[in-house]
Design an enzyme around this catalytic site. Structure first.
Site, PDB file in Angstrom:
ATOM      1  N   HIS A 143       1.910   4.783  -2.797  1.00  0.00           N
ATOM      2  CA  HIS A 143       2.038   6.226  -2.560  1.00  0.00           C
ATOM      3  C   HIS A 143       3.462   6.695  -2.872  1.00  0.00           C
ATOM      4  O   HIS A 143       3.666   7.722  -3.525  1.00  0.00           O
ATOM      5  CB  HIS A 143       1.739   6.555  -1.092  1.00  0.00           C
ATOM      6  CG  HIS A 143       0.330   6.285  -0.672  1.00  0.00           C
ATOM      7  ND1 HIS A 143      -0.763   6.724  -1.383  1.00  0.00           N
ATOM      8  CD2 HIS A 143      -0.171   5.630   0.404  1.00  0.00           C
ATOM      9  CE1 HIS A 143      -1.877   6.350  -0.769  1.00  0.00           C
ATOM     10  NE2 HIS A 143      -1.533   5.679   0.316  1.00  0.00           N
ATOM     11  N   HIS A 182       0.828  -1.210   0.000  1.00  0.00           N
ATOM     12  CA  HIS A 182       0.000   0.000   0.000  1.00  0.00           C
ATOM     13  C   HIS A 182       0.863   1.261   0.000  1.00  0.00           C
ATOM     14  O   HIS A 182       0.691   2.147  -0.848  1.00  0.00           O
ATOM     15  CB  HIS A 182      -0.911   0.000   1.226  1.00  0.00           C
ATOM     16  CG  HIS A 182      -1.806   1.203   1.309  1.00  0.00           C
ATOM     17  ND1 HIS A 182      -3.076   1.229   0.780  1.00  0.00           N
ATOM     18  CD2 HIS A 182      -1.605   2.437   1.853  1.00  0.00           C
ATOM     19  CE1 HIS A 182      -3.616   2.413   0.992  1.00  0.00           C
ATOM     20  NE2 HIS A 182      -2.746   3.167   1.641  1.00  0.00           N
ATOM     21  N   GLU A 183       1.791   1.334   0.938  1.00  0.00           N
ATOM     22  CA  GLU A 183       2.609   2.534   1.061  1.00  0.00           C
ATOM     23  C   GLU A 183       3.559   2.703  -0.112  1.00  0.00           C
ATOM     24  O   GLU A 183       3.882   3.834  -0.496  1.00  0.00           O
ATOM     25  CB  GLU A 183       3.389   2.516   2.383  1.00  0.00           C
ATOM     26  CG  GLU A 183       2.518   2.510   3.630  1.00  0.00           C
ATOM     27  CD  GLU A 183       1.574   3.700   3.704  1.00  0.00           C
ATOM     28  OE1 GLU A 183       1.883   4.755   3.109  1.00  0.00           O
ATOM     29  OE2 GLU A 183       0.519   3.565   4.348  1.00  0.00           O
TER      30      GLU A 183
END
Length: 347
Positions: free
Chosen positions: A24, A20-21
Site C-alpha cells: 500500500h 502487505h502494508e
C-alpha cells in the site's frame, strides 16, 4: 522455549504485515498520495520515527495488523493538503492499484517462499496419492491401497491433498466417509469409518494412511510446484469459507493468535522449511481474506469502487466510512471470539 516460540510468532506476523502494508505504502507514495503514517501493529505506539519525508513510521504494541494512514482515504479530510494528493481524488484505476497492492505483495511473497522451499528441500506432494497404509487401520480394513489416488470424498471432487484435508474436516454425522479412488486406471469406491483415538485427553478420528512422499528439485520443477501449491492453498481457503457459510465447518475450526502460537511451536520442531511454509501459508491467508468484498477489508473498499464505476457517481462517503467502521468492529469481535475458543481448547 515458549519465549522463542512467541518471538518467532511475532516475527512471522510482523514480516507478513510489513510486506502487505509496504505494498500500500510504496504504491500510494509513487502515485502522489499524501501519507500521514506507516504503522506495523495496532494499539499504542511503542516506537516512532519521523522520516525526512514527513511520514511517521511507527511500531505499535499488538502485532495483529497494521495500516498506512493516507490522506483522503474516503473523502477530503485535511484542508492543508493539496486536493490532488487525496486518495479519493486519484483516478479509479490508481485507487484500486493502491488498495490491491498489499494483497499482491502477500501473494508474491508466498510464491517466492514456496519456490525456495522446493529448490532447497525438494517438492512436497500435491496430488492426493496414497503412500503408506497402516496395518489394522480403518483405511486398510476398507481396502485402501498404496498408490491409490483419491479423486472424491463424500461426493466432493478432490484435486489436491490440501483440498482432501478440508473435506475430511467437513461435518459428517454418520462418521462414514465415501472415498472414490483411481486404481490402475479404474475408479474404486470405498467406505472408510475412521477409528477414534485419545491423545492427551483429546479425542480424534484416525484414517490410518499417509500421502505418497515423492520429491524432486530443479528450477522449473520448483516454479511449477510453487504455482500449483499456491492455487491449491487458495482453493482450500475457498472451501473453508464456503464450509463456514454452509455449516459444513464450525467456526471453531478457525484459529486466532493462540492457535497460531501452537502451530508455530510445532513448526519449530520440524525445522526451517516448515517455518518458511507456515509464512507462505499465512501470507496467502492474509492476502485472501483482505481481497474479500467485506467492509474494512481492502476487497470491500475495492468493491465500493467497482459499484461507483458501474453507477457512474461516487458512493456516499459517510455511508462508506460507517460501513468500514462497522466491519472493523465485527472483525475485532470475531477475533476476540476465536481467541477465546483457542484458550478453551487448551484446557
Amino acid at each position: 522455549m515458549w519465549f522463542i516460540t512467541l518471538l518467532l510468532l511475532i516475527f512471522i506476523l510482523g514480516i507478513i504485515i510489513l510486506v502487505h502494508e509496504f505494498g500500500h505504502f510504496i504504491t500510494a507514495k509513487k502515485s502522489g498520495v499524501h501519507i500521514y503514517e506507516f504503522s506495523i501493529g495496532m494499539g499504542p505506539v511503542i516506537r516512532t520515527h519521523k522520516g525526512k519525508d514527513g511520514i511517521d513510521y511507527n511500531i505499535r504494541a499488538f502485532p495483529i495488523g497494521g495500516f498506512v494512514a493516507m490522506a483522503g482515504e474516503v473523502y477530503e479530510d485535511d484542508g492543508k493538503i493539496s486536493p490532488n494528493k487525496f486518495l479519493c481524488n486519484k483516478p479509479w484505476y490508481q485507487r484500486i492499484m493502491i488498495l490491491g497492492a498489499g494483497v499482491f505483495n502477500n501473494f508474491v511473497m508466498a510464491f517466492v517462499f514456496l519456490f525456495f522451499i522446493a529448490m532447497i528441500w525438494g517438492t512436497t506432494p500435491i496430488l492426493p496419492k496414497v503412500g503408506m497404509v497402516q496395518e489394522n487401520s480403518a483405511a486398510e480394513e476398507a481396502g485402501l491401497l498404496t498408490n491409490d489416488e483419491i479423486i472424491q470424498i463424500n461426493g466432493h471432487k478432490v484435486t489436491s491433498w490440501d483440498v482432501a484435508q478440508i473435506y475430511l474436516y467437513y461435518k459428517n454425522d454418520l462418521g462414514i466417509y465415501d472415498f472414490k479412488v483411481l486404481r490402475d486406471g479404474k475408479e474404486v469406491n470405498l467406505e472408510i469409518t475412521p477409528k477414534t483415538v485419545v491423545e492427551d485427553d483429546t479425542e480424534r478420528k484416525v484414517f490410518g494412511f499417509q500421502i505418497a512422499s515423492d520429491s524432486s528439485k530443479g528450477i522449473l520443477t520448483s516454479l511449477k510446484y510453487a504455482w500449483q501449491k499456491f492455487w491449491t492453498i487458495v482453493h482450500s481457503m475457498v472451501l473453508t469459507l464456503s464450509g463456514l457459510f454452509t455449516g459444513n465447518l464450525s467456526i471453531k475450526a478457525l484459529s486466532g493468535p493462540v492457535g497460531m502460537y501452537q502451530v508455530v511451536g510445532e513448526s519449530i520442531q520440524h525445522g526451517i522449511s516448515q517455518i518458511m511454509y507456515l509464512i507462505a501459508l499465512l501470507s496467502i491467508n492474509v492476502g485472501f481474506l483482505n481481497i474479500l468484498p467485506f467492509p474494512a477489508f481492502d476487497g470491500g473498499r475495492i468493491f465500493f469502487m467497482i459499484i461507483e464505476k458501474i453507477k457512474g457517481s461516487k458512493i456516499n462517503s459517510k455511508l462508506e466510512n460507517t460501513m468500514n467502521n462497522v466491519g472493523f468492529i465485527l472483525l475485532m469481535l470475531l477475533m476476540i471470539y476465536i481467541t477465546f475458543q483457542d484458550i478453551l481448547n487448551l484446557f
